[in-house]
Design a protein around this motif. Structure first.
Motif, mmCIF file in Angstrom:
data_model
loop_
_atom_site.group_PDB
_atom_site.id
_atom_site.type_symbol
_atom_site.label_atom_id
_atom_site.label_comp_id
_atom_site.label_asym_id
_atom_site.label_seq_id
_atom_site.Cartn_x
_atom_site.Cartn_y
_atom_site.Cartn_z
ATOM 1 N N SER A 230 0.840 -1.115 0.115
ATOM 2 C CA SER A 230 0.146 0.021 0.129
ATOM 3 C C SER A 230 0.958 1.404 0.201
ATOM 4 O O SER A 230 0.609 2.308 -0.881
ATOM 5 C CB SER A 230 -1.133 -0.079 1.165
ATOM 6 O OG SER A 230 -1.604 1.057 1.349
ATOM 7 N N ASP A 231 2.074 1.168 0.764
ATOM 8 C CA ASP A 231 2.745 2.432 0.746
ATOM 9 C C ASP A 231 3.407 2.685 -0.582
ATOM 10 O O ASP A 231 3.771 3.792 -0.867
ATOM 11 C CB ASP A 231 4.096 2.035 1.776
ATOM 12 C CG ASP A 231 3.785 2.194 3.106
ATOM 13 O OD1 ASP A 231 2.703 2.747 3.547
ATOM 14 O OD2 ASP A 231 4.306 1.617 4.070
ATOM 15 N N LEU A 232 3.643 1.503 -1.331
ATOM 16 C CA LEU A 232 4.175 1.687 -2.563
ATOM 17 C C LEU A 232 3.050 2.202 -3.759
ATOM 18 O O LEU A 232 3.574 2.254 -4.847
ATOM 19 C CB LEU A 232 4.715 0.584 -3.192
ATOM 20 C CG LEU A 232 6.288 -0.180 -2.681
ATOM 21 C CD1 LEU A 232 6.535 -1.621 -3.273
ATOM 22 C CD2 LEU A 232 7.358 0.802 -2.590
ATOM 23 N N ASN A 233 2.089 2.335 -3.289
ATOM 24 C CA ASN A 233 1.093 2.711 -4.000
ATOM 25 C C ASN A 233 0.761 1.744 -5.291
ATOM 26 O O ASN A 233 0.240 1.960 -6.250
ATOM 27 C CB ASN A 233 1.259 4.180 -4.668
ATOM 28 C CG ASN A 233 0.879 5.053 -3.760
ATOM 29 O OD1 ASN A 233 0.020 5.136 -3.010
ATOM 30 N ND2 ASN A 233 1.686 6.208 -3.952
ATOM 31 N N LEU A 234 0.950 0.593 -4.941
ATOM 32 C CA LEU A 234 0.566 -0.763 -5.686
ATOM 33 C C LEU A 234 -0.930 -0.706 -5.801
ATOM 34 O O LEU A 234 -1.714 -0.498 -4.713
ATOM 35 C CB LEU A 234 1.090 -2.027 -5.204
ATOM 36 C CG LEU A 234 2.748 -2.118 -5.090
ATOM 37 C CD1 LEU A 234 3.051 -3.613 -4.930
ATOM 38 C CD2 LEU A 234 3.164 -1.907 -6.538
ATOM 39 N N ARG A 235 -1.580 -1.236 -7.130
ATOM 40 C CA ARG A 235 -2.935 -1.289 -7.096
ATOM 41 C C ARG A 235 -3.321 -2.531 -6.659
ATOM 42 O O ARG A 235 -3.008 -3.703 -7.210
ATOM 43 C CB ARG A 235 -3.214 -1.225 -8.511
ATOM 44 C CG ARG A 235 -2.782 0.416 -9.031
ATOM 45 C CD ARG A 235 -3.272 0.541 -10.600
ATOM 46 N NE ARG A 235 -2.682 1.917 -10.999
ATOM 47 C CZ ARG A 235 -2.188 1.633 -12.333
ATOM 48 N NH1 ARG A 235 -1.988 0.722 -12.938
ATOM 49 N NH2 ARG A 235 -1.356 2.739 -12.575
ATOM 50 N N LEU A 236 -4.405 -2.565 -5.930
ATOM 51 C CA LEU A 236 -5.187 -3.869 -5.221
ATOM 52 C C LEU A 236 -6.069 -4.345 -6.274
ATOM 53 O O LEU A 236 -7.033 -3.557 -6.595
ATOM 54 C CB LEU A 236 -5.736 -3.475 -3.985
ATOM 55 C CG LEU A 236 -6.690 -4.777 -3.376
ATOM 56 C CD1 LEU A 236 -5.700 -5.759 -3.092
ATOM 57 C CD2 LEU A 236 -7.192 -4.209 -2.031
ATOM 58 N N ARG A 237 -5.928 -5.421 -6.713
ATOM 59 C CA ARG A 237 -6.968 -6.052 -7.621
ATOM 60 C C ARG A 237 -7.187 -7.467 -7.065
ATOM 61 O O ARG A 237 -6.398 -8.240 -6.804
ATOM 62 C CB ARG A 237 -6.501 -6.264 -9.006
ATOM 63 C CG ARG A 237 -6.155 -5.051 -9.694
ATOM 64 C CD ARG A 237 -7.478 -4.336 -10.354
ATOM 65 N NE ARG A 237 -7.260 -3.277 -10.850
ATOM 66 C CZ ARG A 237 -6.838 -1.774 -10.348
ATOM 67 N NH1 ARG A 237 -6.923 -1.693 -9.058
ATOM 68 N NH2 ARG A 237 -6.851 -0.630 -11.230
ATOM 69 N N TYR A 238 -8.442 -7.947 -6.618
ATOM 70 C CA TYR A 238 -8.998 -9.000 -6.152
ATOM 71 C C TYR A 238 -9.931 -9.518 -6.735
ATOM 72 O O TYR A 238 -11.223 -8.927 -6.183
ATOM 73 C CB TYR A 238 -8.805 -9.236 -4.661
ATOM 74 C CG TYR A 238 -8.663 -10.700 -4.095
ATOM 75 C CD1 TYR A 238 -7.714 -11.476 -4.126
ATOM 76 C CD2 TYR A 238 -10.047 -10.882 -3.443
ATOM 77 C CE1 TYR A 238 -7.672 -12.756 -3.501
ATOM 78 C CE2 TYR A 238 -10.260 -12.372 -2.900
ATOM 79 C CZ TYR A 238 -9.200 -13.091 -3.085
ATOM 80 O OH TYR A 238 -9.005 -14.562 -2.668
#
Ligand code: AHM
Ligand code: MG
Length: 334
Positions: A230-238
């Motif tokens: 989340s800190d890296l601003n990765l996108r969450l896709r589930y």
């Protein structure tokens, strides 16, 4: 215009490149491709279930509209039984493995493990689902029925593995241990056609895929790693359908996690017919597949058919980074 290569043509061509290949595995793969087409037809009209059901009542045929996962299981068994190359099947939908009788007066040398319709809770809401399969050479005598020993081989013994994603289009992705190739179903001609040759997973990606709703149920190191994503601003896709979530990562890179929770202390996913086939594909595409104890999934001992495992898989550099988090934070917790 480049020539269309169908799945059948590709399988035959690849077989010719292997010395001493007998064609048995090729026939088996081809029959799995046919089962996938039949399942695809049914998945595509899933929303029509009630309409069809009502029509059947009017016609008084007495037929029941089957649940799609049962239907898919039956189709896999039917086509594998007819192939003459498969002596047994273990499936998510079966309590025990089934033994298939020899047909065509020849020995059947392979067993198949499958989740015929993974993520089937997505069906009712028109979201992607998939079929997963892994193929092993039997270790028991071809003159006898297959035994449990044929099914509890380690994942690294698979001779082939694949998945079919019933998404915006239908795509079959498989490996025989020599790279990964993807075939999109062309509805106009009813054939899987080579669309994604030699798939290579990116070293890194911008996506992480985990059921973050379980965050508070994860171990400390897992929570720290997810905070890091989340800190890296990765996108969450589930999506909640492993095949779909992994398919994105195959092309765009990223990491997929299903760690242990309080409800599933061993993890939820099944080692034999979910984690192992997908791990073989991920590794063949250049990615990494481990459990949360940082062990390679394909090297895990298999004790029973419905064994569960935790799963961390995806882009090599990202799984490596996750490993470092686990090593660092599990040390602090001790
Ligand atoms: P299923 O085989 O019963 O469909 O369950 C497997 C699925 C995977 O496809 C998916 O990754 C996972 O279960 C989702 O589980 P959850 O809803 O707990 O996030
Ligand atoms: Mg499943």
């Amino acid at each position: 215009m480049s020539k269309i290569v169908t799945l059948d043509e590709f399988i035959i061509k690849s077989q010719k490149e292997i010395t001493h290949a007998t064609g048995e595995l090729s026939r088996l793969l081809r029959d799995i491709g046919i089962a996938a087409k039949v399942i695809n037809v049914e998945v595509n009209k899933a929303g029509l279930g009630e309409i069809l059901g009502a029509a059947q009542k009017e016609n008084n045929t007495g037929d029941n509209v089957q649940k799609l996962d049962i239907f898919s299981n039956e189709k896999m068994i039917e086509f594998l039984a007819n192939s003459g190359e498969c002596c047994g099947i273990a499936s998510e939908e079966l309590d025990e493995f089934v033994t298939l009788p020899n047909v065509l007066d020849k020995d059947a040398n392979y067993i198949v493990v499958t989740d015929p319709l993974d993520g089937s809770s997505n069906i009712d809401v028109n979201v992607s689902v998939g079929t997963i399969f892994g193929i092993y050479k039997r270790v028991s005598s071809p003159k006898e029925d297959c035994t449990l020993a044929d099914f509890i081989q380690k994942g690294c013994e698979q001779v082939a593995a694949g998945y079919v994603l019933y998404g915006t289009s239908t795509i079959l992705v498989y490996t025989t241990g020599n790279g990964v190739n993807g075939f999109t179903l062309d509805p106009a001609i009813g054939e899987f056609c080579l669309s994604h040759p030699n798939i290579k997973m990116p070293e890194r990606g911008n996506y992480y895929s985990v059921n973050q709703g379980y965050y508070l149920k994860f171990d400390l190191e897992m929570r720290r790693y997810i905070d890091h994503c989340s800190d890296l601003n990765l996108r969450l896709r589930y999506i909640g359908s492993m095949v779909s979530d992994i398919h994105r990562i195959m092309f765009q890179g990223g990491i997929f996690l299903y760690p242990n929770t309080r409800k599933y202390p061993q993890g939820k996913l099944r080692l034999l017919y979910e984690a192992n086939p997908i791990s073989m594909i991920v590794e063949q595409a250049g990615g990494t597949a481990i459990n949360t104890k940082l062990e390679r999934i394909l090297d895990l001992d298999v004790h029973k058919i419905h064994q569960r495992t935790t799963v961390v898989m995806g882009s090599k550099a990202m799984v490596q980074e996750m490993k470092e988090f686990v090593q660092r934070y599990s040390a602090i917790e001790i």
